[in-house]
Write an enzyme that holds these catalytic residues in place. Structure first.
Site, PDB file in Angstrom:
ATOM      1  N   ASP A 136       0.869  -1.175   0.000  1.00 34.46           N
ATOM      2  CA  ASP A 136       0.000   0.000   0.000  1.00 34.46           C
ATOM      3  C   ASP A 136       0.905   1.224   0.000  1.00 34.46           C
ATOM      4  O   ASP A 136       1.666   1.427   0.968  1.00 34.46           O
ATOM      5  CB  ASP A 136      -0.895  -0.029   1.255  1.00 34.46           C
ATOM      6  CG  ASP A 136      -1.923   1.104   1.258  1.00 34.46           C
ATOM      7  OD1 ASP A 136      -1.653   2.157   0.655  1.00 34.46           O
ATOM      8  OD2 ASP A 136      -2.992   0.929   1.872  1.00 34.46           O
TER       9      ASP A 136
ATOM     10  N   SER B  73       0.192  11.644 -16.656  1.00 31.99           N
ATOM     11  CA  SER B  73      -1.094  11.897 -17.306  1.00 31.99           C
ATOM     12  C   SER B  73      -1.108  13.237 -18.018  1.00 31.99           C
ATOM     13  O   SER B  73      -0.419  14.183 -17.619  1.00 31.99           O
ATOM     14  CB  SER B  73      -2.187  11.884 -16.225  1.00 31.99           C
ATOM     15  OG  SER B  73      -3.401  12.387 -16.730  1.00 31.99           O
TER      16      SER B  73
ATOM     17  N   TYR C 206      -6.872  16.120  -9.018  1.00 30.80           N
ATOM     18  CA  TYR C 206      -6.124  15.078  -9.738  1.00 30.80           C
ATOM     19  C   TYR C 206      -4.986  15.729 -10.538  1.00 30.80           C
ATOM     20  O   TYR C 206      -3.841  15.259 -10.509  1.00 30.80           O
ATOM     21  CB  TYR C 206      -7.071  14.309 -10.658  1.00 30.80           C
ATOM     22  CG  TYR C 206      -6.364  13.245 -11.476  1.00 30.80           C
ATOM     23  CD1 TYR C 206      -5.863  12.100 -10.856  1.00 30.80           C
ATOM     24  CD2 TYR C 206      -6.198  13.382 -12.848  1.00 30.80           C
ATOM     25  CE1 TYR C 206      -5.201  11.129 -11.594  1.00 30.80           C
ATOM     26  CE2 TYR C 206      -5.537  12.420 -13.593  1.00 30.80           C
ATOM     27  CZ  TYR C 206      -5.047  11.293 -12.958  1.00 30.80           C
ATOM     28  OH  TYR C 206      -4.382  10.329 -13.682  1.00 30.80           O
TER      29      TYR C 206
END
Ligand SMILES: NC(=O)c1ccc[n+]([C@@H]2O[C@H](COP(=O)([O-])OP(=O)(O)OC[C@H]3O[C@@H](n4cnc5c(N)ncnc54)[C@H](OP(=O)(O)O)[C@@H]3O)[C@@H](O)[C@H]2O)c1
Length: 327
Positions: free
Chosen positions: A81, A158, A171
């Site tokens: 994680d 991205s 984001y």
């Protein structure tokens, strides 16, 4: 780590010489496909540690691995994680080769909707996974790469890290942060023989939008009527964009190209669709041209209705030269 003596020495050496890859976020999407692609590569030159936040979610990974005839000794799953340094350290300790040659920081979460509709907890989660999670991974694995003067880091980046997108503000903030993080490290790392590359992805067909933090939109009633209207326009526009999303398998090939590049670049692009808008941002550093062009592309009602809306939004140079966009 003591050697497994049941494996003959020559085979042991071949196995140890493989490129050791550790990938975060392999329960679905890009991470899952990349893990299986590398582990089943005909060269059999990769040992892949596919890591997942929760090992209970590893079924689809093994299903695809079986379907691709992936050799069992090429793929191993580990729990990791990225929000938890102990979990990162525990996963690192389980890498039998004692080194990671290629680290892929892929785990990520989305947040979608008007800024005022997001719970601050959700904002914190997204920044923790996308930004601090990447820092945790780099802190855990970079020092050894620097010491060995060898290593590659690939970060799933991205279009949202290259330009601001409405209703993706948090984001985008997280993905812009990765640009700064990786670019800064790339400058430092040149003499170490360690390379950091950002794999810039446009929309990809994955579970990303099903796993949005706080669900799609958030608490919309907190936003004013005009913002809600713009959000509904944007959602329609976005549906067009998603219809044209790339297949994760197409995107994993870009990771492979980056990994095999003898002179790794800082950025690789999964699609050239958004480059005109990215160039527009650089050509007019005031930001005015980009803001006007993007606003028109996503919020003008006729364009949203039009079948070409998504092409215009992401790639049409004519749109970028909008007369409404001051230079
Ligand atoms: N899909 C797109 O259009 C697109 C475009 C550009 C960039 N990206 C980037 O691509 C990367 C992969 O996303 P995807 O599209 O493949 O979506 P996805 O299918 O939702 O995959 C995201 C992965 O990240 C994992 N993850 C989330 N929180 C984590 C944590 N705390 N620790 C470890 N793993 C965690 C998820 O695991 P769980 O299942 O356990 O939550 C999942 O395996 C992300 O960084 C995303 O920002 C996606």
């Amino acid at each position: 780590m003591p050697r497994d003596t049941s494996v003959p020495e020559p085979l042991h050496r071949i196995l140890m010489d493989r490129t050791v890859v550790l990938i975060t976020g392999c329960s679905s999407g890009i991470g899952l496909h990349l893990a299986v692609r590398l582990a089943s590569d005909p060269s059999r030159s990769f040992k892949v540690y596919a890591t997942l936040r929760d090992l209970k979610a590893q079924g689809p990974l093994w299903e695809l691995a079986r379907a691709r005839g992936c050799p069992s000794d090429s793929l191993e799953t580990l729990e990791l994680d990225v929000r938890d340094s102990n979990s990162v350290a525990a996963a690192r300790a389980r890498v039998t080769e004692g080194r990671v040659d290629v680290l892929v920081c892929n785990a990520g979460r989305g947040l979608f909707g008007p800024l005022e509709a997001h719970e601050l907890d959700a904002v914190g989660q997204v920044l923790d996974v996308n930004v601090i999670g990447t820092v945790r991974m780099l802190q855990a694995f970079l020092p050894d790469m620097k010491r060995r003067r060898s290593g590659r880091v690939l970060v799933t980046a991205s279009v949202g890290g290259l330009m601001g997108l409405p209703f993706h503000a948090v984001y985008c903030a997280s993905k812009f942060a990765l640009e700064g993080l990786c670019e800064s490290l790339a400058v430092l790392l040149l003499p170490f023989g360690v390379h950091v590359s950002l794999i810039e992805c446009g929309p990809v067909h994955t579970a990303f939008y099903e796993k949005l933090e706080g669900g799609p939109g958030g608490a919309l009633d907190r936003a004013d009527a005009q913002t809600r209207h713009l959000f509904s326009l944007y959602q329609r526009h976005y549906e067009h964009i998603l219809q044209e999303a790339q297949d994760p398998e197409e995107v994993t090939e870009v990771f492979l190209a980056a990994l095999r590049d003898p002179q790794p670049a800082l950025r690789y692009f999964s699609t050239e669709n958004f480059l005109p808008l990215a160039r527009l941002r650089l050509d007019d550093p005031s930001g005015c041209s980009y803001v006007a062009a993007m606003h028109r592309a996503v919020f003008s009602e006729e364009q949203v209705e039009g079948a070409e809306a998504k092409a215009r939004a992401l790639g049409d140079p004519k749109l970028c030269a909008s007369p409404a966009a001051p230079k």
